[in-house]
Design a protein around this motif. Sequence first.
Motif, PDB file in Angstrom:
ATOM      1  N   GLN A   1      39.753  87.885 105.740  1.00 51.62           N
ATOM      2  CA  GLN A   1      40.444  87.539 106.986  1.00 51.62           C
ATOM      3  C   GLN A   1      39.559  86.685 107.890  1.00 51.62           C
TER       4      GLN A   1
ATOM      5  N   MET B   1      49.017  87.761 103.485  1.00 54.80           N
ATOM      6  CA  MET B   1      50.379  87.252 103.526  1.00 54.80           C
ATOM      7  C   MET B   1      50.546  86.199 102.428  1.00 54.80           C
ATOM      8  N   CYS B   2      51.786  85.911 102.107  1.00 49.42           N
ATOM      9  CA  CYS B   2      52.070  84.935 101.049  1.00 49.42           C
ATOM     10  C   CYS B   2      51.439  83.583 101.367  1.00 49.42           C
TER      11      CYS B   2
ATOM     12  N   ASP C   1      48.810  82.965 102.992  1.00 50.35           N
ATOM     13  CA  ASP C   1      47.348  82.996 102.861  1.00 50.35           C
ATOM     14  C   ASP C   1      46.898  82.596 101.463  1.00 50.35           C
TER      15      ASP C   1
END
Length: 507
Positions: free
Chosen positions: A409, A442-443, A445
């Motif tokens: 992240q 998330m998708c 990412d």
Amino acid sequence: MKTVTLSALFNALNTTVPEGMMSVAQLPFSRFCLDSRKIGQSDAFVLLESFGRQGDFERVREYLHSVENKAAFVLSQIDPRLLGINFHLPVAYVPNIRSHLGELIAVRLQQQKTAQLPTVVAVTGTNGKTTISQLTAQLAQMAGMPSAIMGTAGNGRLGSLVQSANTTGDVLMVHEFLYQMAQESIELVSLEASSHGLHQHRLQGVPIKVAIYSNLSRDHLDYHADMNDYAQAKARLFDKNLFPSLTHAIINLDDDHADIFLNTAKLSGLTVWTYATQNPQADIHASQITPSLDGVDLTINTPQGQMMVRSPLLGMFNVSNLLASVGAALALGVSLERLFDGITHLKGASGRMERVPSRHGSFIVDYAHTPDALEQVLSGLKKHCTGNLVAVFGCGGDRDKGKRPLMTQAGLRFADKVILTADNPRSEQPLAILKDMQTGLMCADHYRIEIEPDRRLAIELAVKSAGEQDIVVIAGKGHETYQEIQGVRHDFDDRVVLRQMIDKFDK
């Protein structure tokens, strides 16, 4: 070596022999030894609790049997009754041996030949310890104080470091190093104080004059119970009851945990100087900061006055590191004029924001291996990047698994592209670590991430695809010259591999 007794050592310290040591207090011995493989004839073997972690007493028994024919006696932090063996040497059960050991070692060394120990500056914090300690040593040396370093990047005189196994060595190693530096006329030792080292009393008896706190973020939660436990371990460095020689505390006012360290330092009656890049109320603060890929122009405001300087160090976090080292140098009596001359000649620590030359693009190796450190590196470089910022990093095996997705992240917050790869997988499978690092993504990412478990191939991928305006950061290992896989350390230096790949594609 002439033998001595524990009774004589405690007399030299003007204290009485603890009750637990009375049974062996009059027995002559040569030296203290913490490693059974290095035991010498008539040494006092010190058996520490860490040897018996998780109740592995079989190994402890092996250690004791290996010293039985050489040691004069054993000082044991482990209750001998738990070991269930008949041991022929005298064994003194001393649960609090760590509270005395450093001072005893120091006195014993001085009995060999009296030596004036160097002044000691100790740095603690999650990130910045290596750089601050090295900058402090450089500034002191440029001001005429021969200096040495002890920490993650190695131990020894400036420019002659020998690789070390731990950030803070064991208590015997630390004291022997200080004594050796005294023999070499070193006047200042700048060392890193890890939370492990402080919690385990590895600096007990070290004559620390200046203590520095950089910052606190998630790390080592495989060892500490929680963040508060982690912080309290580091705050020990500012306790004058533990380190009576302390005079100054240099504390980062920008950090959210600063109050813990300020309170400990103030209760100890230390001279406290705060530093900050964001808070002008700090005693030492930066203003008029202008960063570039060649360094940073800034004004440094101090209790002794103001100076406008150019630092050759990259990144805003290195401005903070510089302020900490300036505070330490002032506490050592270095003048502003000397500091002004010294700052322009500073060199960053090995593997910390270290640039690897290239005709196309900018390539940097950094040791950042925590979410906060990675974020600091990437956010600082993002301000200079006119192309894409690419980050290559992984996570170490057999360590805090909770920080793995946090690392990813952090990378995604600032990098345009992230390449996840192996770090030091140790006993874990790299793909399992990489899977943990992708938890909660998330998708969208996944479109910005590439997965390449082979670190060499990951670096090659980053270099091959880099444009002239791009900045590529290889993070996590920095100065390390190995990659640990299944208990074996293989030669691997990010800087060497990066140079090879640049030579391959930089045509």
